[in-house]
Scaffold this active site. Structure first.
Site, PDB file in Angstrom:
ATOM      1  N   ASP A  10      46.312 -11.717  14.558  1.00  0.00           N
ATOM      2  CA  ASP A  10      45.292 -10.580  14.803  1.00  0.00           C
ATOM      3  C   ASP A  10      45.777  -9.475  15.482  1.00  0.00           C
ATOM      4  O   ASP A  10      45.481  -8.458  15.513  1.00  0.00           O
ATOM      5  CB  ASP A  10      44.014 -11.383  15.395  1.00  0.00           C
ATOM      6  CG  ASP A  10      42.792 -10.604  15.684  1.00  0.00           C
ATOM      7  OD1 ASP A  10      42.803  -9.546  14.779  1.00  0.00           O
ATOM      8  OD2 ASP A  10      41.945 -10.949  16.285  1.00  0.00           O
ATOM      9  N   CYS A  50      41.010  -2.865  17.863  1.00  0.00           N
ATOM     10  CA  CYS A  50      39.943  -3.179  16.755  1.00  0.00           C
ATOM     11  C   CYS A  50      39.986  -2.090  15.831  1.00  0.00           C
ATOM     12  O   CYS A  50      39.225  -1.048  16.491  1.00  0.00           O
ATOM     13  CB  CYS A  50      38.840  -3.861  17.125  1.00  0.00           C
ATOM     14  SG  CYS A  50      37.582  -4.151  15.783  1.00  0.00           S
TER      15      CYS A  50
END
Lengths: 308, 308
Positions: free
Chosen positions: B24, B249
């Site tokens: 991630d 993000c």
């Protein structure tokens, strides 16, 4: 887009944010900001809805050159109705100056540890009370409200972890001499939420009402907001924070400073706790001040909302 | 110098940190790191004591160019005994590749919202289950452990706040098809602690054991560690984090990414919760990786301990 939860369990309905950016924040920034910028900063913070704006300090200018213009700042300050403007006062001479300037709220800066008291005040832990006692008593007699800071309440850079009973003992002595509120400070940012809860419950267990306790966290190790949440769960309803996260700590290894007011407001909003602050106006203010200091705000919320 | 508190009240005795930095984290960094650096990163993380290190993703390379070298990375990986190395798998083809590479842990990436599912997978909320179902069932038949991510579990950039019952419904469908754990993700970082507690208690109230729940927070608005503390208070004992706070993000306004593993370790240490991680080795690893990415770590603990 914080999401309001309907389930606050033991949390206070409203929180008073005690804004320390102009004093604790600017005191620990390396750059010196002109008095007229400080005055505009104070006006903007009050206009953004902050109910308490700690304004400056009457510490001797050679100790804290960043705040050497305390008199000029107070002279230029246009006080907003309903807002409190406390000033840090170290001694009788400082109190004289505060009274001359029409101040109605002061704070004294005590320490929980022997070593830090010696380094900061050049006297022992017990001797600090002899220094503050006449100041606090006279201030009370003049109708001023007095806050007592307890610095190094969790850890001390020289002594390590600080005994909770010792912190409570210092706090009770400050209350006994006439302080109406204690601000329990994690000056070097080492606290974690369990320690926060333990210390606060030791205070309430010793008969100190939670309404007399404020918390003051630094984000040196990223723990400030988690620690604040732990304090809210115990019922604390006064939280210190610094607009844009202004301020480092000269005694900690990192330049990361106070809990950012914006990050606190985001959490309070999500928890459904009243705070009275206009987040957008506050973020604009922090961006404006970052321009004067020549460095971006370390606040996550400022970064996210202002795209910094 | 985190202070260990003896009063953890309802907290788990130990926490499994699910390290997501290599997957991630690196997936959401703008720079692409060479495969040999990723392999060394994985070795260093396992050597630092992390029990689960999410390794890479078999998503199509044109979607996630940062992880296009998944096969090379898995080929070069020296697996440490007792450490799990999950891989993200989007579909049957990905599962084939994972099985060929000798993977024993996979994860599927579901979403809690209609809009995000359409944007991310080009299909509707319900249709995602038809996509994952054969993958999860076959993986279970092959003896693999399967984690189900639920992204946008608190807020969605297009839909706003997400209904908790909808999130629980998505989670139950993932468990029903054979996932053994859910990772509840605040992909855009908007959650606050009360919302976290409400969602987790809605899960447990619907019969999902807390031992099947993991939490995955982003620090976009500075809330990640406070949210983690709220989850620990509910009894959650698996927490996702990213070494050095790697990863932004792409759907949030800010570049601030995952909860930093170091900041989590600091809190766990202070809470007296076992975690098994050597903080010093981890900080060294994050400093080393920051050098490869050409930007300092956003972790407060890395900044403080490494003087960055």
């Amino acid at each position: 887009m914080a999401v309001t939860s309907p389930e606050p369990e033991g949390l206070p309905a409203s929180v008073t944010i005690w804004e320390v950016g102009p004093r604790d924040g600017l005191q620990n920034e390396s750059g010196v900001v002109p008095a007229e910028v400080k005055i505009e900063f104070l006006h903007r913070l009050a206009d953004a809805g902050l109910p308490v704006v700690e304004t400056t300090s009457f510490v001797r200018p050679e100790w804290v050159p960043q705040l050497a213009d305390a008199g000029v700042v107070l002279d230029g300050l246009r006080r907003r109705d309903g807002v409190r403007y406390p000033v840090l006062v170290p001694n009788a001479r400082g109190l004289d100056r505060a009274l001359d300037a029409g101040v109605s709220d002061i704070a004294v800066f005590a320490s929980a540890t022997e070593t830090f008291t010696r380094r900061n005040l050049n006297r022992g832990l017990d001797e600090q009370f002899a220094m503050f006692d006449p100041v606090v008593r006279r201030a009370g007699g003049e109708g001023l409200r007095v806050r007592g800071y307890i610095s190094m309440a969790f850890g001390d850079p020289w002594e390590g972890p600080v005994d909770v009973d010792q912190v409570v003992s210092v706090g009770k002595r400050l209350l006994d001499m006439g302080c109406d509120q204690l601000s329990i400070g994690d000056t070097i940012g080492v606290a974690t939420p369990g320690h926060v809860e333990t210390l606060l419950r030791t205070f309430t267990g010793a008969g100190v009402g939670v309404e007399r306790l404020a918390v003051h966290f630094h984000d040196t190790y990223g723990q400030a907001l988690a620690n604040t949440y732990a304090a809210l769960r115990v019922g604390v309803s006064t939280v210190d924070a610094s607009a844009g996260g202004l301020g480092g700590c000269p005694y900690a290894k990192s330049a990361t400073g106070n809990l950012a007011t914006e990050d606190l407001v985001w959490m309070l909003e999500g928890l459904g706790i009243e705070h009275g602050v206009d987040l957008e106006a506050l973020v604009e203010t922090s961006v404006w001040m970052a321009g004067h200091l020549g460095r971006p705000s370390p606040s996550r919320v400022v970064k996210a909302l202002a795209g910094q």
